[in-house]
Design a protein around this motif. Structure first.
Motif, PDB file in Angstrom:
ATOM      1  N   LYS A 297      60.333 122.751  55.076  1.00 16.97           N
ATOM      2  CA  LYS A 297      60.704 123.358  56.234  1.00 16.97           C
ATOM      3  C   LYS A 297      61.445 122.428  57.310  1.00 16.97           C
ATOM      4  CE  LYS A 297      58.824 126.435  59.782  1.00 16.97           C
ATOM      5  NZ  LYS A 297      57.599 127.152  60.165  1.00 16.97           N
ATOM      6  N   GLU A 298      61.328 121.068  57.078  1.00 18.38           N
ATOM      7  CA  GLU A 298      61.997 120.344  58.086  1.00 18.38           C
ATOM      8  C   GLU A 298      63.195 119.766  57.386  1.00 18.38           C
ATOM      9  OE1 GLU A 298      59.290 117.826  60.229  1.00 18.38           O
ATOM     10  OE2 GLU A 298      57.814 119.272  61.005  1.00 18.38           O
ATOM     11  N   LEU A 299      63.486 119.541  56.332  1.00 20.69           N
ATOM     12  CA  LEU A 299      64.424 118.837  55.789  1.00 20.69           C
ATOM     13  C   LEU A 299      65.657 119.805  56.051  1.00 20.69           C
ATOM     14  CD1 LEU A 299      63.128 117.543  52.453  1.00 20.69           C
ATOM     15  CD2 LEU A 299      64.380 116.169  53.960  1.00 20.69           C
ATOM     16  N   SER A 300      66.888 119.371  56.220  1.00 23.53           N
ATOM     17  CA  SER A 300      68.081 119.985  56.903  1.00 23.53           C
ATOM     18  C   SER A 300      68.465 121.045  55.554  1.00 23.53           C
ATOM     19  CB  SER A 300      69.284 118.951  56.968  1.00 23.53           C
ATOM     20  OG  SER A 300      69.567 118.307  55.619  1.00 23.53           O
ATOM     21  N   GLU A 301      68.841 122.144  55.977  1.00 20.26           N
ATOM     22  CA  GLU A 301      69.086 123.162  55.171  1.00 20.26           C
ATOM     23  C   GLU A 301      70.289 123.206  54.231  1.00 20.26           C
ATOM     24  OE1 GLU A 301      70.004 127.911  55.810  1.00 20.26           O
ATOM     25  OE2 GLU A 301      68.539 127.374  56.948  1.00 20.26           O
ATOM     26  N   ASP A 302      71.380 122.562  54.622  1.00 24.35           N
ATOM     27  CA  ASP A 302      72.441 122.396  53.840  1.00 24.35           C
ATOM     28  C   ASP A 302      72.124 121.353  52.755  1.00 24.35           C
ATOM     29  OD1 ASP A 302      72.189 120.295  55.356  1.00 24.35           O
ATOM     30  OD2 ASP A 302      74.409 119.866  55.512  1.00 24.35           O
ATOM     31  N   TRP A 303      71.312 120.433  53.133  1.00 26.19           N
ATOM     32  CA  TRP A 303      71.146 119.543  51.785  1.00 26.19           C
ATOM     33  C   TRP A 303      69.940 120.113  51.019  1.00 26.19           C
ATOM     34  CZ3 TRP A 303      66.934 115.487  50.861  1.00 26.19           C
ATOM     35  CH2 TRP A 303      67.433 114.797  49.851  1.00 26.19           C
ATOM     36  N   LEU A 304      68.980 120.952  51.316  1.00 25.26           N
ATOM     37  CA  LEU A 304      68.141 121.381  50.507  1.00 25.26           C
ATOM     38  C   LEU A 304      68.709 122.368  49.559  1.00 25.26           C
ATOM     39  CD1 LEU A 304      65.037 122.459  52.829  1.00 25.26           C
ATOM     40  CD2 LEU A 304      64.955 121.024  50.791  1.00 25.26           C
ATOM     41  N   LYS A 305      69.611 123.251  49.991  1.00 25.45           N
ATOM     42  CA  LYS A 305      70.467 123.870  49.246  1.00 25.45           C
ATOM     43  C   LYS A 305      71.171 123.297  48.026  1.00 25.45           C
ATOM     44  CE  LYS A 305      71.041 127.752  52.484  1.00 25.45           C
ATOM     45  NZ  LYS A 305      71.976 128.580  53.395  1.00 25.45           N
ATOM     46  N   THR A 306      71.918 122.088  48.457  1.00 29.41           N
ATOM     47  CA  THR A 306      72.797 121.424  47.972  1.00 29.41           C
ATOM     48  C   THR A 306      71.871 120.643  46.613  1.00 29.41           C
ATOM     49  OG1 THR A 306      74.434 120.817  49.368  1.00 29.41           O
ATOM     50  CG2 THR A 306      74.321 119.150  47.919  1.00 29.41           C
ATOM     51  N   ALA A 307      70.802 120.124  46.827  1.00 27.43           N
ATOM     52  CA  ALA A 307      70.215 119.372  46.053  1.00 27.43           C
ATOM     53  C   ALA A 307      69.458 120.503  45.078  1.00 27.43           C
ATOM     54  CB  ALA A 307      68.763 118.637  46.769  1.00 27.43           C
ATOM     55  N   TYR A 308      69.004 121.490  45.507  1.00 20.35           N
ATOM     56  CA  TYR A 308      68.540 122.526  44.681  1.00 20.35           C
ATOM     57  C   TYR A 308      69.159 123.087  43.502  1.00 20.35           C
ATOM     58  CZ  TYR A 308      65.314 126.629  43.504  1.00 20.35           C
ATOM     59  OH  TYR A 308      64.677 127.621  42.928  1.00 20.35           O
ATOM     60  N   GLU A 309      70.727 123.284  44.141  1.00 23.36           N
ATOM     61  CA  GLU A 309      71.613 123.737  43.328  1.00 23.36           C
ATOM     62  C   GLU A 309      72.003 122.652  42.198  1.00 23.36           C
ATOM     63  OE1 GLU A 309      74.207 126.050  41.320  1.00 23.36           O
ATOM     64  OE2 GLU A 309      72.773 126.750  42.878  1.00 23.36           O
ATOM     65  N   ARG A 310      72.102 121.464  42.542  1.00 24.22           N
ATOM     66  CA  ARG A 310      72.868 120.481  41.686  1.00 24.22           C
ATOM     67  C   ARG A 310      71.452 119.785  40.707  1.00 24.22           C
ATOM     68  NH1 ARG A 310      76.600 116.393  44.855  1.00 24.22           N
ATOM     69  NH2 ARG A 310      76.782 115.743  42.744  1.00 24.22           N
ATOM     70  N   GLU A 311      70.311 119.938  41.333  1.00 25.81           N
ATOM     71  CA  GLU A 311      69.204 119.376  40.765  1.00 25.81           C
ATOM     72  C   GLU A 311      69.429 117.967  40.579  1.00 25.81           C
ATOM     73  OE1 GLU A 311      68.429 121.036  37.038  1.00 25.81           O
ATOM     74  OE2 GLU A 311      68.139 123.271  37.718  1.00 25.81           O
ATOM     75  N   VAL A 312      68.231 117.092  40.371  1.00 25.83           N
ATOM     76  CA  VAL A 312      68.231 115.738  40.489  1.00 25.83           C
ATOM     77  C   VAL A 312      67.926 114.933  38.954  1.00 25.83           C
ATOM     78  CG1 VAL A 312      68.142 115.462  42.895  1.00 25.83           C
ATOM     79  CG2 VAL A 312      66.094 115.471  41.364  1.00 25.83           C
ATOM     80  N   ARG A 313      68.070 113.722  38.753  1.00 22.86           N
ATOM     81  CA  ARG A 313      67.614 112.882  37.724  1.00 22.86           C
ATOM     82  C   ARG A 313      67.050 111.568  38.170  1.00 22.86           C
ATOM     83  NH1 ARG A 313      71.414 113.183  32.339  1.00 22.86           N
ATOM     84  NH2 ARG A 313      69.191 112.594  31.560  1.00 22.86           N
TER      85      ARG A 313
END
Length: 500
Positions: A297-313
């Motif tokens: 809820k507190e992390l910035s919305e735009d980065w949440l969307k970016t990280a969720y879409e791109r995924e991480v390794r």
């Protein structure tokens, strides 16, 4: 064979040649089965170990730089050699190739043995699981990748975590009554856990010793499972048979700030855990809990969307390969694929999940490394039972940038003092679609939000923290003195037993 160190500079090269050919013989015979395969493994391991030991001692005597790059665990580049004896580099080259060939042979035999073990394990067992036998750590449950970041953040309610529960005073000294407390209050405890994500139990005496502590999980009808780390390293255990593991208590890791993370290794993650304090550190060592829903809820919305879409390794380990750069140029191209193949086979022997090896330069000292990267994963998961989205993973603990920033505050992490897997446990985080490192500005924001959400829990002897691994993250502050905390991992609670 060599009565003095000075003789290594001459006889060492003869030993190198011997070990090299021993490794070649071992590699050739690695197709054999049964007892012969066992002998082959022993010869190969001996060749690899002895060659590495030879190269190390010779580097001390004649100043060969080859082993320094391979063995250095420090974060500063190794000092250049002032002088090298004639022929030292050629001896190092032969020994290096012998060591790698030995590893390759050992990996080949080990892979065969592992296939045989898996085949045997696949057969139906005629013996029921014993009382002290641990279930396999379950596979990670990510849920559907369908989180609507904007709308679900808006609808999410604020929940206090963790919940604090004090032992009723009338139970003091009555261990049977304390055990019955957890058994009789299971529906309410499950309900509280589902809502708050973590519960701190204070004042209970039953959990001051390992035997009594295990009774708490049994009373709560939680199924113990293997430590997820067991496939890649051996965590120290208080009582391995009953699944009671130490929780980062090594004095060499006292300055290490364990960043916030959900417990997961490879593709396996426990559903719940109970952490316990058998002895609190003289200073510091607080257990940390952060609600993943609050972070979502507190992390910035735009980065949440970016990280969720791109995924991480995540990169999970670095194998030092600086010795290759110390070899003659004509050998480097030949040794690289041998080293790559040997490490790749070794990983296949050791871990039961997919990884990728990447040639990189270490962020810690600039040396040549083989970096192990895990498979892509989403940084937001849906809870397997409630369906709530929560921030998930190990970005805060695994980021090299954030670890370096924490070192500025708490001091060096002590990688040069520790032993075992910790020496290669050098990690970082990347976007999965491009292998680009997550930007420092984003990591700074993550750290700010994480520390705002993290709640320090100062535990005393017998205090416990029950947590849902899919709802909350955990970590640990640096400490001084002697700290004895432990943890038992469990499969997810059966929330159908929770109070309505």
């Amino acid at each position: 064979f060599c009565p003095s160190l000075l003789e290594w500079s001459v006889q060492g090269r003869l030993c190198s040649v011997f070990y090299f050919f021993a490794a070649m013989v071992a590699t050739t015979s690695s197709r054999l089965r049964g007892a012969t395969a066992g002998c082959t493994l022993a010869v190969a391991a001996a060749a690899a170990t002895a060659s590495a030991q030879l190269l190390f001692v010779e580097s001390l005597v004649v100043g060969s730089p080859s082993f320094r790059g391979a063995a250095s665990g420090a974060r500063t580049p190794a000092a250049p050699s002032v002088a090298s004896a004639p022929g030292a580099s050629s001896s190092a080259a032969v020994a290096s190739v012998g060591a790698i060939a030995g590893l390759a042979a050992a990996a080949a035999v080990g892979a065969s043995s592992r296939r045989q073990r898996r085949s045997a394990q696949a057969k139906p067992s005629l013996v029921a699981m014993g009382a002290g036998t641990l279930a396999d750590c379950p596979y990670t449950v990510y849920g559907q990748k369908d989180v609507d970041v904007a709308s679900e953040r808006e609808a999410m309610r604020d929940i206090g975590s963790p919940l604090e529960v004090q032992m009723p005073p009338e139970m003091a000294g009555d261990l049977d009554a304390q055990r019955a407390y957890f058994q009789n209050n299971l529906p309410k405890i499950y309900k509280d856990l589902k809502i708050h994500g973590a519960i701190v139990f204070r004042g209970f005496e039953i959990s001051k010793e390992s035997a009594g502590f295990t009774q708490v999980g049994e009373a709560l009808e939680l199924e113990r499972c293997e430590d997820p780390l067991h496939s890649v390293a051996a965590r120290d255990a208080v009582n391995k048979e009953m699944g009671v593991y130490e929780a980062v208590n090594k004095p060499s890791r006292r300055k290490f700030y364990v960043g916030m993370h959900n417990e997961m290794v490879g593709n396996r993650a426990p559903g719940a855990a109970i952490f316990v304090c058998f002895k609190a550190a003289e200073e510091g060592g607080e257990f940390l809990v952060a609600d993943g829903r609050k972070m979502f809820k507190e992390l910035s919305e735009d980065w949440l969307k970016t990280a969720y879409e791109r995924e991480v390794r995540y990169s999970t380990a670095e194998f030092p390969m600086g010795f290759i750069e110390g070899l003659p140029g004509f050998l480097q191209g030949a040794v690289e694929p041998l080293a790559f193949g040997a490490v790749q086979q070794a990983l296949k022997m050791k871990v039961d999940f997919d990884t990728e090896l990447v040639w990189e330069r270490s962020e810690y000292d600039g040396s040549k490394i083989l970096q192990v990267r895990a498979m892509p994963q989403v940084p937001i998961v849906r809870h397997p039972y409630t369906g709530e989205p929560a921030w998930w993973g190990s970005m805060h603990s695994h980021s090299e940038f954030l670890r370096s920033e924490r070192e500025k505050v708490y001091g060096d992490e002590g990688l040069t003092e520790t032993t075992g897997a910790s020496r290669i446990n050098k990690t970082d985080v990347y976007y999965a679609d491009t292998s680009q490192k997550v930007e420092n500005d984003r990591l700074k924001e993550l750290d700010e939000v994480t520390m705002r959400c993290a709640v320090p829990v100062k535990m005393k002897e017998g205090d416990m923290v029950l947590l849902d691994n899919y709802l909350v993250m955990h970590g640990r502050c640096p400490f001084e003195g002697t700290r004895k905390h432990a943890v038992t991992w469990f499969k997810s609670p059966d929330y159908t037993k929770a109070e309505a």
